[in-house]
Design a protein around this motif. Structure first.
Motif, PDB file in Angstrom:
ATOM      1  N   MET A   4      18.874  37.409 -24.611  1.00  0.00           N
ATOM      2  CA  MET A   4      19.207  37.791 -23.236  1.00  0.00           C
ATOM      3  C   MET A   4      20.458  38.662 -23.244  1.00  0.00           C
ATOM      4  O   MET A   4      21.383  38.424 -24.025  1.00  0.00           O
ATOM      5  CB  MET A   4      19.444  36.531 -22.397  1.00  0.00           C
ATOM      6  CG  MET A   4      19.603  36.785 -20.908  1.00  0.00           C
ATOM      7  SD  MET A   4      19.897  35.272 -19.959  1.00  0.00           S
ATOM      8  CE  MET A   4      18.318  34.430 -20.186  1.00  0.00           C
ATOM      9  N   THR A   5      20.493  39.657 -22.390  1.00  0.00           N
ATOM     10  CA  THR A   5      21.662  40.525 -22.286  1.00  0.00           C
ATOM     11  C   THR A   5      22.398  40.223 -20.978  1.00  0.00           C
ATOM     12  O   THR A   5      21.803  40.233 -19.905  1.00  0.00           O
ATOM     13  CB  THR A   5      21.260  42.012 -22.321  1.00  0.00           C
ATOM     14  OG1 THR A   5      20.608  42.281 -23.568  1.00  0.00           O
ATOM     15  CG2 THR A   5      22.478  42.909 -22.207  1.00  0.00           C
ATOM     16  N   VAL A   6      23.698  39.951 -21.105  1.00  0.00           N
ATOM     17  CA  VAL A   6      24.516  39.546 -19.959  1.00  0.00           C
ATOM     18  C   VAL A   6      25.635  40.559 -19.758  1.00  0.00           C
ATOM     19  O   VAL A   6      26.388  40.857 -20.690  1.00  0.00           O
ATOM     20  CB  VAL A   6      25.121  38.147 -20.186  1.00  0.00           C
ATOM     21  CG1 VAL A   6      25.922  37.718 -18.950  1.00  0.00           C
ATOM     22  CG2 VAL A   6      24.045  37.125 -20.505  1.00  0.00           C
ATOM     23  N   LEU A   7      25.747  41.090 -18.538  1.00  0.00           N
ATOM     24  CA  LEU A   7      26.854  41.974 -18.173  1.00  0.00           C
ATOM     25  C   LEU A   7      27.941  41.139 -17.517  1.00  0.00           C
ATOM     26  O   LEU A   7      27.678  40.421 -16.546  1.00  0.00           O
ATOM     27  CB  LEU A   7      26.369  43.060 -17.210  1.00  0.00           C
ATOM     28  CG  LEU A   7      27.458  43.965 -16.594  1.00  0.00           C
ATOM     29  CD1 LEU A   7      28.166  44.763 -17.662  1.00  0.00           C
ATOM     30  CD2 LEU A   7      26.853  44.885 -15.532  1.00  0.00           C
ATOM     31  N   ILE A   8      29.165  41.225 -18.044  1.00  0.00           N
ATOM     32  CA  ILE A   8      30.266  40.401 -17.538  1.00  0.00           C
ATOM     33  C   ILE A   8      31.407  41.287 -17.047  1.00  0.00           C
ATOM     34  O   ILE A   8      31.840  42.206 -17.740  1.00  0.00           O
ATOM     35  CB  ILE A   8      30.798  39.457 -18.637  1.00  0.00           C
ATOM     36  CG1 ILE A   8      29.678  38.540 -19.147  1.00  0.00           C
ATOM     37  CG2 ILE A   8      31.961  38.623 -18.110  1.00  0.00           C
ATOM     38  CD1 ILE A   8      30.122  37.586 -20.247  1.00  0.00           C
ATOM     39  N   THR A   9      31.897  40.997 -15.839  1.00  0.00           N
ATOM     40  CA  THR A   9      33.142  41.604 -15.362  1.00  0.00           C
ATOM     41  C   THR A   9      34.243  40.563 -15.552  1.00  0.00           C
ATOM     42  O   THR A   9      33.989  39.362 -15.526  1.00  0.00           O
ATOM     43  CB  THR A   9      33.055  42.003 -13.880  1.00  0.00           C
ATOM     44  OG1 THR A   9      33.099  40.825 -13.056  1.00  0.00           O
ATOM     45  CG2 THR A   9      31.778  42.767 -13.585  1.00  0.00           C
ATOM     46  N   GLY A  10      35.467  41.034 -15.749  1.00  0.00           N
ATOM     47  CA  GLY A  10      36.555  40.088 -16.013  1.00  0.00           C
ATOM     48  C   GLY A  10      36.408  39.425 -17.370  1.00  0.00           C
ATOM     49  O   GLY A  10      36.867  38.301 -17.581  1.00  0.00           O
ATOM     50  N   ALA A  11      35.802  40.133 -18.314  1.00  0.00           N
ATOM     51  CA  ALA A  11      35.464  39.538 -19.616  1.00  0.00           C
ATOM     52  C   ALA A  11      36.667  39.283 -20.505  1.00  0.00           C
ATOM     53  O   ALA A  11      36.573  38.521 -21.470  1.00  0.00           O
ATOM     54  CB  ALA A  11      34.468  40.438 -20.357  1.00  0.00           C
ATOM     55  N   THR A  12      37.808  39.902 -20.202  1.00  0.00           N
ATOM     56  CA  THR A  12      38.994  39.685 -21.023  1.00  0.00           C
ATOM     57  C   THR A  12      39.957  38.689 -20.386  1.00  0.00           C
ATOM     58  O   THR A  12      41.035  38.438 -20.920  1.00  0.00           O
ATOM     59  CB  THR A  12      39.726  41.024 -21.283  1.00  0.00           C
ATOM     60  OG1 THR A  12      40.096  41.611 -20.026  1.00  0.00           O
ATOM     61  CG2 THR A  12      38.839  41.987 -22.044  1.00  0.00           C
ATOM     62  N   GLY A  13      39.576  38.119 -19.246  1.00  0.00           N
ATOM     63  CA  GLY A  13      40.420  37.153 -18.559  1.00  0.00           C
ATOM     64  C   GLY A  13      40.311  35.757 -19.155  1.00  0.00           C
ATOM     65  O   GLY A  13      39.624  35.536 -20.162  1.00  0.00           O
ATOM     66  N   LEU A  14      40.978  34.806 -18.532  1.00  0.00           N
ATOM     67  CA  LEU A  14      41.028  33.428 -19.022  1.00  0.00           C
ATOM     68  C   LEU A  14      39.636  32.839 -19.196  1.00  0.00           C
ATOM     69  O   LEU A  14      39.306  32.290 -20.257  1.00  0.00           O
ATOM     70  CB  LEU A  14      41.835  32.566 -18.044  1.00  0.00           C
ATOM     71  CG  LEU A  14      41.903  31.059 -18.349  1.00  0.00           C
ATOM     72  CD1 LEU A  14      42.638  30.811 -19.655  1.00  0.00           C
ATOM     73  CD2 LEU A  14      42.573  30.310 -17.197  1.00  0.00           C
ATOM     74  N   ILE A  15      38.801  32.951 -18.183  1.00  0.00           N
ATOM     75  CA  ILE A  15      37.449  32.392 -18.234  1.00  0.00           C
ATOM     76  C   ILE A  15      36.506  33.329 -18.988  1.00  0.00           C
ATOM     77  O   ILE A  15      35.737  32.910 -19.851  1.00  0.00           O
ATOM     78  CB  ILE A  15      36.913  32.127 -16.815  1.00  0.00           C
ATOM     79  CG1 ILE A  15      37.818  31.148 -16.070  1.00  0.00           C
ATOM     80  CG2 ILE A  15      35.479  31.609 -16.849  1.00  0.00           C
ATOM     81  CD1 ILE A  15      37.580  31.073 -14.574  1.00  0.00           C
TER      82      ILE A  15
END
Length: 301
Positions: A1-12
């Motif tokens: 599965m391919t997942v696009l993440i925003t905020g990927a470098t943040g805490l969560i």
């Protein structure tokens, strides 16, 4: 599965990326910094700038799920201009993603958005849940409403929308907990106000696991991302001190002092949110750290 993440470098986001990669998913992530763009066989970075309406359209190629975590940190002084940034960082970024997905006619199956428990009314005794219709009339509550409204737009594209209303995230890498620990470590810890305000919390590992659970089970609608056992501010302060083997001898800190120091942001310290996690547990999610003593021990022992 391919997942696009925003905020990927943040805490969560950073921990979620690691968890999904360990499960052999492919990650696309959006960043406002060209210097943070990387590309490996299963980890690809793409540039965006929500304020300017810019986004690399290649980010959506082959994506099955979008996880939207981006948003300005609420733990900063709430000036009028920063309040606007808190709202726009969530809403404008959602709109940019929506317009891209609509334009691309991609095969996105699910949109998962971070959200907050601030939408709920103050509660000291009765636990509120996802069916609660009464909402609080506060700045953060209004932020959550706009945040969730922007996520709900994806439903018109026949995409499942899941919103995780998150309580206080306990992590030793950032967030509220290290700030609570600092004065306790040097012997100056104290509860806030009368200490009776309820804090609905979640260990960072459980929160990341919940996002993975939501993806893998294609959850939709709203779920509370909080532990089954919320506690009072006094109890939380006591458990931290006990775990660190530090005394608590100072009187509780009056609310007006924190208002002088932090301004409107002091709301975060005195708000009482007694929030239920029954719905996510009924869906089959199991908490690794349901007890505050287990969570604090894991992070600080």
């Amino acid at each position: 599965m391919t997942v696009l993440i925003t905020g990927a470098t943040g805490l969560i986001g950073s921990k979620l990326v690691k968890a999904l990669l360990a499960k052999n998913h492919t990650i696309h992530y959006l960043t406002t910094s060209v210097l943070k763009i990387e590309s490996t066989p299963n980890y690809h970075g793409f540039y965006w700038n929500p304020e300017q309406g810019k986004i690399d359209e290649n980010c959506i190629y082959g994506v099955d799920v979008i996880v939207h975590l981006a948003g300005a940190n609420i733990a900063k002084r709430w000036t009028n201009s920063y309040k606007q940034e808190i709202i726009e960082s969530r809403v404008l970024s959602s709109e940019l993603l929506f317009n891209l997905v609509k334009k691309s006619k991609s095969k996105i199956k699910q949109f998962i958005s971070a959200s907050g428990t601030a939408i709920y009314p103050e509660s000291f005794v009765t636990a509120v849940d996802e069916t609660t219709k009464i909402t609080e009339d506060s700045f953060l509550s209004n932020v959550v409403k706009k945040w969730e409204d922007s996520a709900n737009r994806f439903q018109v594209l026949d995409i499942k929308v899941c919103k995780l209303r998150t309580g206080i995230v306990l992590s030793n890498d950032g967030g509220a907990l290290p700030e609570m620990v600092k004065p306790i470590k040097i012997g100056f810890g104290a509860a806030m106000g009368n200490g009776k305000q309820i804090q609905s919390w979640i260990h960072i590992s459980d929160l990341v696991a919940m996002y993975c659970f939501a993806i893998e089970n294609q959850l939709e609608s709203v779920y509370n991302a909080v532990t089954p056992k919320p506690i009072s501010n006094q109890e939380l302060t006591t458990v931290i001190a006990k775990t660190l083997k530090k005394p608590l001898f100072l009187p509780n800190i009056p609310q007006f002092i924190m208002e002088l120091l932090l301004g409107q942001m002091s709301y975060l310290l005195f708000s009482s949110k007694n929030v239920s996690s029954y719905k996510i547990r009924q869906a089959g999610f199991q908490f690794k750290f349901p007890e505050i003593s287990l969570a604090i021990a894991d992070l600080y022992q």
